[in-house]
Write a protein that holds these residues in place. Structure first.
Motif, PDB file in Angstrom:
ATOM      1  N   ALA A   1       0.555  -0.823  -0.362  1.00 59.36           N
ATOM      2  CA  ALA A   1       0.228  -0.154  -0.556  1.00 59.36           C
ATOM      3  C   ALA A   1       1.028   1.685   0.267  1.00 59.36           C
ATOM      4  O   ALA A   1       0.352   2.380  -0.742  1.00 59.36           O
ATOM      5  N   GLY A   2       1.841   1.467   0.570  1.00 60.10           N
ATOM      6  CA  GLY A   2       2.806   2.503   0.877  1.00 60.10           C
ATOM      7  C   GLY A   2       3.472   2.806  -0.254  1.00 60.10           C
ATOM      8  O   GLY A   2       3.467   3.196  -1.082  1.00 60.10           O
ATOM      9  N   ALA A   3       3.651   1.471  -1.480  1.00 61.08           N
ATOM     10  CA  ALA A   3       4.536   1.801  -2.464  1.00 61.08           C
ATOM     11  C   ALA A   3       3.754   2.191  -3.043  1.00 61.08           C
ATOM     12  O   ALA A   3       3.682   3.167  -4.150  1.00 61.08           O
ATOM     13  N   VAL A   4       2.469   2.333  -3.179  1.00 65.38           N
ATOM     14  CA  VAL A   4       1.221   1.984  -4.624  1.00 65.38           C
ATOM     15  C   VAL A   4       0.978   3.823  -4.334  1.00 65.38           C
ATOM     16  O   VAL A   4       1.159   4.781  -5.079  1.00 65.38           O
ATOM     17  N   ALA A   5       0.779   4.158  -2.716  1.00 60.31           N
ATOM     18  CA  ALA A   5       0.152   5.149  -2.822  1.00 60.31           C
ATOM     19  C   ALA A   5       1.754   6.186  -2.948  1.00 60.31           C
ATOM     20  O   ALA A   5       1.519   7.002  -3.623  1.00 60.31           O
ATOM     21  N   ALA A   6       2.861   5.900  -2.750  1.00 58.82           N
ATOM     22  CA  ALA A   6       3.923   6.502  -3.365  1.00 58.82           C
ATOM     23  C   ALA A   6       4.041   6.909  -4.762  1.00 58.82           C
ATOM     24  O   ALA A   6       4.452   7.861  -5.482  1.00 58.82           O
ATOM     25  N   PHE A   7       3.561   6.036  -5.572  1.00 58.14           N
ATOM     26  CA  PHE A   7       3.846   5.615  -6.790  1.00 58.14           C
ATOM     27  C   PHE A   7       2.893   7.138  -7.826  1.00 58.14           C
ATOM     28  O   PHE A   7       3.004   7.690  -8.010  1.00 58.14           O
ATOM     29  N   VAL A   8       1.660   6.925  -6.925  1.00 59.45           N
ATOM     30  CA  VAL A   8       0.376   7.643  -7.557  1.00 59.45           C
ATOM     31  C   VAL A   8       0.639   8.853  -7.140  1.00 59.45           C
ATOM     32  O   VAL A   8       0.181   9.754  -7.687  1.00 59.45           O
ATOM     33  N   THR A   9       1.360   9.490  -6.429  1.00 58.07           N
ATOM     34  CA  THR A   9       1.497  10.710  -5.705  1.00 58.07           C
ATOM     35  C   THR A   9       2.746  11.458  -5.739  1.00 58.07           C
ATOM     36  O   THR A   9       2.821  12.491  -6.004  1.00 58.07           O
ATOM     37  N   GLU A  10       3.625  10.247  -7.028  1.00 57.54           N
ATOM     38  CA  GLU A  10       4.466  10.710  -7.522  1.00 57.54           C
ATOM     39  C   GLU A  10       4.086  11.813  -8.360  1.00 57.54           C
ATOM     40  O   GLU A  10       3.346  11.803  -9.293  1.00 57.54           O
ATOM     41  N   PRO A  11       5.277  13.503  -8.525  1.00 62.06           N
ATOM     42  CA  PRO A  11       4.999  13.932  -9.617  1.00 62.06           C
ATOM     43  C   PRO A  11       5.400  13.942 -10.410  1.00 62.06           C
ATOM     44  O   PRO A  11       4.796  14.444 -11.789  1.00 62.06           O
ATOM     45  N   GLY A  12       6.421  13.279 -10.436  1.00 60.10           N
ATOM     46  CA  GLY A  12       7.456  13.048 -12.204  1.00 60.10           C
ATOM     47  C   GLY A  12       6.464  11.311 -12.779  1.00 60.10           C
ATOM     48  O   GLY A  12       6.778  11.719 -13.750  1.00 60.10           O
ATOM     49  N   VAL A  13       4.991  10.869 -12.720  1.00 59.28           N
ATOM     50  CA  VAL A  13       5.096  10.088 -12.594  1.00 59.28           C
ATOM     51  C   VAL A  13       3.405  10.854 -13.713  1.00 59.28           C
ATOM     52  O   VAL A  13       2.977  11.271 -13.622  1.00 59.28           O
TER      53      VAL A  13
ATOM     54  N   LYS B   1      -0.904   6.639 -13.516  1.00 58.08           N
ATOM     55  CA  LYS B   1      -1.606   6.427 -12.555  1.00 58.08           C
ATOM     56  C   LYS B   1      -3.009   6.339 -12.520  1.00 58.08           C
ATOM     57  O   LYS B   1      -3.665   5.133 -11.399  1.00 58.08           O
ATOM     58  N   VAL B   2      -4.267   6.745 -13.726  1.00 56.34           N
ATOM     59  CA  VAL B   2      -4.814   5.948 -13.457  1.00 56.34           C
ATOM     60  C   VAL B   2      -5.585   4.626 -13.536  1.00 56.34           C
ATOM     61  O   VAL B   2      -6.249   3.775 -13.045  1.00 56.34           O
ATOM     62  N   VAL B   3      -4.196   4.201 -14.434  1.00 48.20           N
ATOM     63  CA  VAL B   3      -4.129   2.674 -15.319  1.00 48.20           C
ATOM     64  C   VAL B   3      -3.707   1.888 -13.278  1.00 48.20           C
ATOM     65  O   VAL B   3      -4.203   0.538 -13.033  1.00 48.20           O
TER      66      VAL B   3
END
Length: 150
Positions: free
Chosen positions: A109-121, A126-128
């Protein structure tokens, strides 16, 4: 980005094991054996969970995963989905397996949250990712239905 996701996963894994131990101690302390004490027991679990998610925000800020509050809220939402999905999985009798599972689920959950909230992604990733997490719920329902029948 990978460092940010790794730090978020490590923090969430540690807090997940702490959550598991805290809930286990609280549940044992309440000693719930009938339906009358179920509401207070679930209330204590909810308070522990909310306190640790608030702690996520503080600890994530300390390990340079910013904005910690937003990452913690997204991780909380992902944990709800993972919890729903977990209902379709078999249970273990081993306490060690539960602790490891809690750490792994919180880390994910932490890894997914960090990925989704990363500004460079890119927004499409993020939608996928969000759709993939949400798609776990119907998949778990299908697995549960296949295991236990209608």
């Amino acid at each position: 980005m990978r460092g940010r996701m790794g730090r978020a996963a490590a923090v969430c894994a540690a807090l997940g094991v702490l959550w598991w131990a805290s809930v286990r101690l609280a549940w044992a302390g309440i000693g719930c054996e009938d339906w009358g004490c179920l509401a207070p027991a679930v209330g204590v679990v909810a308070v522990i969970t909310l306190a640790l998610i608030a702690g996520f925000a503080l600890v994530l800020e300390r390990v340079d995963v910013r904005p910690g509050r937003r990452v913690a809220l997204v991780a909380g939402g992902v944990l709800v989905v993972f919890r729903l999905v977990g209902e379709a999985l078999p249970s273990w009798t081993s306490s060690l397996a539960h602790a490891v599972t809690a750490g792994a689920v919180f880390a994910g959950a932490g890894a997914v949250a960090a990925f989704v909230t990363e500004p460079g992604v890119a927004r499409r990733w993020k939608v996928v990712t969000a759709l993939g997490v949400v798609a776990l719920v119907p998949a778990a329902l299908v697995v549960s239905w296949a295991r236990f029948g209608a």
